[in-house]
Design a protein around this motif. Structure first.
Motif, PDB file in Angstrom:
ATOM      1  N   PRO A 268    -131.768 -43.014  16.419  1.00 54.62           N
ATOM      2  CA  PRO A 268    -130.989 -43.233  15.015  1.00 54.62           C
ATOM      3  C   PRO A 268    -130.381 -44.630  14.938  1.00 54.62           C
ATOM      4  CG  PRO A 268    -130.194 -41.337  16.416  1.00 54.62           C
ATOM      5  CD  PRO A 268    -130.956 -42.095  17.270  1.00 54.62           C
ATOM      6  N   TYR A 269    -130.318 -45.397  15.819  1.00 57.79           N
ATOM      7  CA  TYR A 269    -129.719 -46.891  15.543  1.00 57.79           C
ATOM      8  C   TYR A 269    -130.832 -47.702  14.946  1.00 57.79           C
ATOM      9  CZ  TYR A 269    -125.206 -46.971  17.611  1.00 57.79           C
ATOM     10  OH  TYR A 269    -123.796 -46.745  17.817  1.00 57.79           O
ATOM     11  N   ALA A 270    -132.198 -47.415  15.478  1.00 54.19           N
ATOM     12  CA  ALA A 270    -133.167 -47.848  15.069  1.00 54.19           C
ATOM     13  C   ALA A 270    -133.597 -47.574  13.622  1.00 54.19           C
ATOM     14  CB  ALA A 270    -134.319 -47.773  15.826  1.00 54.19           C
ATOM     15  N   LEU A 271    -133.634 -46.402  13.289  1.00 49.88           N
ATOM     16  CA  LEU A 271    -133.807 -46.067  11.928  1.00 49.88           C
ATOM     17  C   LEU A 271    -132.734 -46.582  10.998  1.00 49.88           C
ATOM     18  CD1 LEU A 271    -134.960 -42.168  12.466  1.00 49.88           C
ATOM     19  CD2 LEU A 271    -136.210 -44.169  12.211  1.00 49.88           C
ATOM     20  N   GLY A 272    -131.501 -46.442  11.505  1.00 50.85           N
ATOM     21  CA  GLY A 272    -130.330 -47.104  10.721  1.00 50.85           C
ATOM     22  C   GLY A 272    -130.774 -48.651  10.543  1.00 50.85           C
ATOM     23  N   GLY A 273    -131.026 -49.360  11.518  1.00 52.58           N
ATOM     24  CA  GLY A 273    -131.418 -50.848  11.546  1.00 52.58           C
ATOM     25  C   GLY A 273    -132.653 -51.066  10.443  1.00 52.58           C
ATOM     26  N   PHE A 274    -133.575 -50.225  10.329  1.00 53.49           N
ATOM     27  CA  PHE A 274    -134.638 -50.271   9.448  1.00 53.49           C
ATOM     28  C   PHE A 274    -133.879 -50.604   7.868  1.00 53.49           C
ATOM     29  CE2 PHE A 274    -137.554 -49.003  12.603  1.00 53.49           C
ATOM     30  CZ  PHE A 274    -138.523 -50.022  12.514  1.00 53.49           C
ATOM     31  N   PHE A 275    -133.186 -49.705   7.682  1.00 56.49           N
ATOM     32  CA  PHE A 275    -132.447 -49.708   6.360  1.00 56.49           C
ATOM     33  C   PHE A 275    -131.533 -50.758   6.182  1.00 56.49           C
ATOM     34  CE2 PHE A 275    -128.793 -48.781   3.675  1.00 56.49           C
ATOM     35  CZ  PHE A 275    -129.346 -47.873   2.451  1.00 56.49           C
ATOM     36  N   LEU A 276    -130.833 -51.162   7.438  1.00 53.94           N
ATOM     37  CA  LEU A 276    -129.924 -52.404   7.487  1.00 53.94           C
ATOM     38  C   LEU A 276    -130.575 -53.693   6.976  1.00 53.94           C
ATOM     39  CD1 LEU A 276    -126.873 -53.319   7.858  1.00 53.94           C
ATOM     40  CD2 LEU A 276    -127.958 -53.447  10.281  1.00 53.94           C
ATOM     41  N   PHE A 277    -131.907 -53.779   7.347  1.00 50.74           N
ATOM     42  CA  PHE A 277    -132.753 -54.722   7.085  1.00 50.74           C
ATOM     43  C   PHE A 277    -133.071 -55.286   5.682  1.00 50.74           C
ATOM     44  CE2 PHE A 277    -137.025 -56.480   6.052  1.00 50.74           C
ATOM     45  CZ  PHE A 277    -137.272 -57.508   6.778  1.00 50.74           C
ATOM     46  N   TRP A 278    -132.756 -54.450   4.958  1.00 54.16           N
ATOM     47  CA  TRP A 278    -132.887 -54.747   3.414  1.00 54.16           C
ATOM     48  C   TRP A 278    -131.821 -55.403   2.754  1.00 54.16           C
ATOM     49  CZ3 TRP A 278    -137.793 -54.811   2.170  1.00 54.16           C
ATOM     50  CH2 TRP A 278    -138.796 -53.899   2.955  1.00 54.16           C
ATOM     51  N   PHE A 279    -130.604 -55.327   3.524  1.00 53.14           N
ATOM     52  CA  PHE A 279    -129.439 -55.890   3.004  1.00 53.14           C
ATOM     53  C   PHE A 279    -129.179 -57.208   3.614  1.00 53.14           C
ATOM     54  CE2 PHE A 279    -129.212 -51.495   2.181  1.00 53.14           C
ATOM     55  CZ  PHE A 279    -128.658 -51.397   0.786  1.00 53.14           C
ATOM     56  N   ARG A 280    -130.103 -57.702   4.404  1.00 52.64           N
ATOM     57  CA  ARG A 280    -129.972 -58.890   5.193  1.00 52.64           C
ATOM     58  C   ARG A 280    -129.600 -60.155   4.183  1.00 52.64           C
ATOM     59  NH1 ARG A 280    -135.155 -58.176   4.091  1.00 52.64           N
ATOM     60  NH2 ARG A 280    -136.522 -60.006   3.742  1.00 52.64           N
ATOM     61  N   LYS A 281    -129.727 -60.089   2.804  1.00 53.86           N
ATOM     62  CA  LYS A 281    -129.322 -61.007   2.012  1.00 53.86           C
ATOM     63  C   LYS A 281    -128.130 -60.789   1.050  1.00 53.86           C
ATOM     64  CE  LYS A 281    -134.054 -63.255   1.869  1.00 53.86           C
ATOM     65  NZ  LYS A 281    -135.234 -63.719   1.316  1.00 53.86           N
ATOM     66  N   ALA A 282    -127.800 -59.573   1.226  1.00 58.39           N
ATOM     67  CA  ALA A 282    -126.549 -59.118   0.225  1.00 58.39           C
ATOM     68  C   ALA A 282    -125.404 -60.135   0.500  1.00 58.39           C
ATOM     69  CB  ALA A 282    -126.491 -57.688   0.607  1.00 58.39           C
ATOM     70  N   THR A 283    -124.479 -60.125  -0.402  1.00 63.18           N
ATOM     71  CA  THR A 283    -123.248 -60.818  -0.312  1.00 63.18           C
ATOM     72  C   THR A 283    -122.250 -59.940   0.462  1.00 63.18           C
ATOM     73  OG1 THR A 283    -122.437 -59.954  -2.313  1.00 63.18           O
ATOM     74  CG2 THR A 283    -123.724 -61.894  -2.591  1.00 63.18           C
ATOM     75  N   PRO A 284    -121.414 -60.775   0.802  1.00 61.62           N
ATOM     76  CA  PRO A 284    -120.191 -59.976   1.651  1.00 61.62           C
ATOM     77  C   PRO A 284    -119.743 -58.798   0.758  1.00 61.62           C
ATOM     78  CG  PRO A 284    -120.101 -62.023   2.372  1.00 61.62           C
ATOM     79  CD  PRO A 284    -121.193 -62.037   1.210  1.00 61.62           C
ATOM     80  N   LYS A 285    -119.275 -59.139  -0.317  1.00 62.25           N
ATOM     81  CA  LYS A 285    -118.857 -58.098  -1.246  1.00 62.25           C
ATOM     82  C   LYS A 285    -119.617 -57.011  -1.433  1.00 62.25           C
ATOM     83  CE  LYS A 285    -116.773 -57.599  -5.847  1.00 62.25           C
ATOM     84  NZ  LYS A 285    -116.407 -58.204  -7.185  1.00 62.25           N
TER      85      LYS A 285
END
Length: 436
Positions: free
Chosen positions: A152-169
């Protein structure tokens, strides 16, 4: 699970007047490749501390079917076992999981910062890393112990990847939105169970508050007398039939915590911890008592006030309160440990946890292999026959052994065994293992 290698910016932040912190980073972790002097030792220590919570919370899963994870008193009704499980639920269970998920997001941010500083092709590096973690989780869950969290962590990490350039807000807003999903799932499960709403009927399949004791006793007997072949077969059957369908939900419920870790790093709070002890004191003074008070209230209600009314709305309220307060308690623990770590008199008493955290993946998997083997028919056949009190003693002894072994290991090697394999797959190059 993540490594805690930091970026080159870490030393720059610490060097603004804290030479002793540089010494802690470079000396407490030992020598190694160029990344070694970029480690943030506090993160290793926090992960090492949380590993004890993971082990203590998982003990009932090593010794009982996961369908009884929240109702172990049905098998172990003795007073000392009920009290021990209540103490674990109040002070340990849920808090370690929250900390590890937070550290996963924090580790993602650290890896991205370091990769960008070195002009590394980050996307492929990170995706290979997640792919290897998913493979570890698949083998761990389907073969060794069905309560795996790595996949589950790995699958969540794939989703998290797409927000690597998102702003803190944007990260903060998304984390808050996703955090609302867990309570909605709990409410949907309760509604589906009690009002038979067709559109929510699929959620009722995830409810484990009323396990079939006849079936669980059959599972207990199977594990207690299992050889290696039947053990793997039974574990795979349970994982495929019961845990695998939950993996997407587990991944989604972890995402707010991943994003919280990403947000904290983006705000620069971790990098400036040595200069923010006053803030740490304030945060700890609020979150720790409030979080633990709510957790204790939930445990008292669940264990003594409402067990005979498991279907009442009060159980739903207690569950929602538990979901909301566990991160508060985790935050209190983390900030409290940070205060100890950055206190001159206490630092040496905290850094001994760092080697445990440096090889967290190895230690996590070792815990599963050891206790599944110990309690099953492979060694003792005590599966389902040892209550929470004795489990806790076994957990403490094994954790101490792991800490000592980890300390010895890093006197001779640069990486934990599984971490070495993970790093080789990630970089497509096997790193030097032995210290010079």
């Amino acid at each position: 699970m993540t490594t805690s290698d930091g970026s080159a910016d870490v030393l720059g932040e610490v060097a603004k007047g804290r030479k002793e912190d540089i010494d802690a980073i470079t000396n407490a972790s030992g020598t190694g490749p160029v990344q070694e002097d970029e480690r943030i030792v506090f993160i290793d220590a926090l992960r090492g501390c949380a590993l004890f919570g993971v082990l203590a919370a998982n003990m009932r899963g090593f010794n009982l079917p996961l369908s009884l994870y929240d109702t172990s008193e049905k098998i172990f009704p003795a007073r000392h076992d009920v009290w021990m499980q209540a103490l674990l639920d109040a002070f340990v269970s849920g808090k370690a999981y929250t900390t590890f998920a937070f550290l996963f997001g924090l580790g993602f941010a650290i890896q991205m910062t370091r990769a960008q500083a070195r002009s590394v092709s980050f996307p492929w590096f990170y995706l290979r890393r997640l792919g290897a973690l998913a493979l570890f989780g698949l083998v761990h869950g389907a073969v060794i112990w069905s309560g795996d969290i790595l996949l589950p962590y790995a699958l969540g990490g794939f989703f998290l990847f797409w927000f690597r350039k998102a702003t803190p807000k944007a990260i903060l807003i998304l984390a808050i939105i996703l955090w609302a999903i867990s309570p909605l799932l709990v409410i949907g499960t309760w509604i589906a169970k009690h009002f038979h709403v067709a559109a929510l009927h699929w959620l009722a399949g995830f409810d484990t508050s009323t396990p079939d004791l006849a079936k669980t006793r059959q599972v207990i007997d199977t594990y207690a007398h299992a050889n290696l072949s039947s053990l793997v077969q039974e574990n795979g059957h349970i994982w495929l039939a019961w845990l695998a369908p939950l993996i997407p939900i587990m991944a989604i419920s972890s995402l707010p915590l991943f994003l919280a870790g990403l947000y904290v790093w983006r705000k620069g709070w971790v990098q400036a911890l040595p200069e923010r002890t006053a803030t740490l004191r304030r945060v700890c003074a609020w979150t720790l008592p409030l979080g633990l008070a709510a957790q204790i209230a939930c445990v008292v209600a669940n264990h003594w006030l409402m067990p005979q009314h498991a279907d009442s709305p009060w159980v739903l309220i207690s569950t929602l309160a538990n979901i909301a307060s566990a991160p508060l308690a985790s935050c209190g623990y983390a900030t409290g440990l940070a205060l100890l770590f950055y206190h001159p008199r206490w630092r040496s008493r905290v850094t001994w946890l760092a080697p445990m955290g440096r090889m967290a993946l190895t230690n996590y998997l070792t815990q599963s292999v050891f206790f599944v083997s110990l309690y099953s028919g492979l060694i003792t056949g005590l599966y389902g026959r040892v209550g929470p009190a004795w489990n806790m003693l076994a957990a403490v002894l094994f954790y101490v052994a792991q800490v000592r072994f980890s300390q010895w290991w890093f006197k001779h090697f640069r990486f934990g065994p599984v971490e070495w394999l993970w790093r080789g797959v990630t970089y497509l190059k096997w790193p030097v293992m032995r210290l010079a």
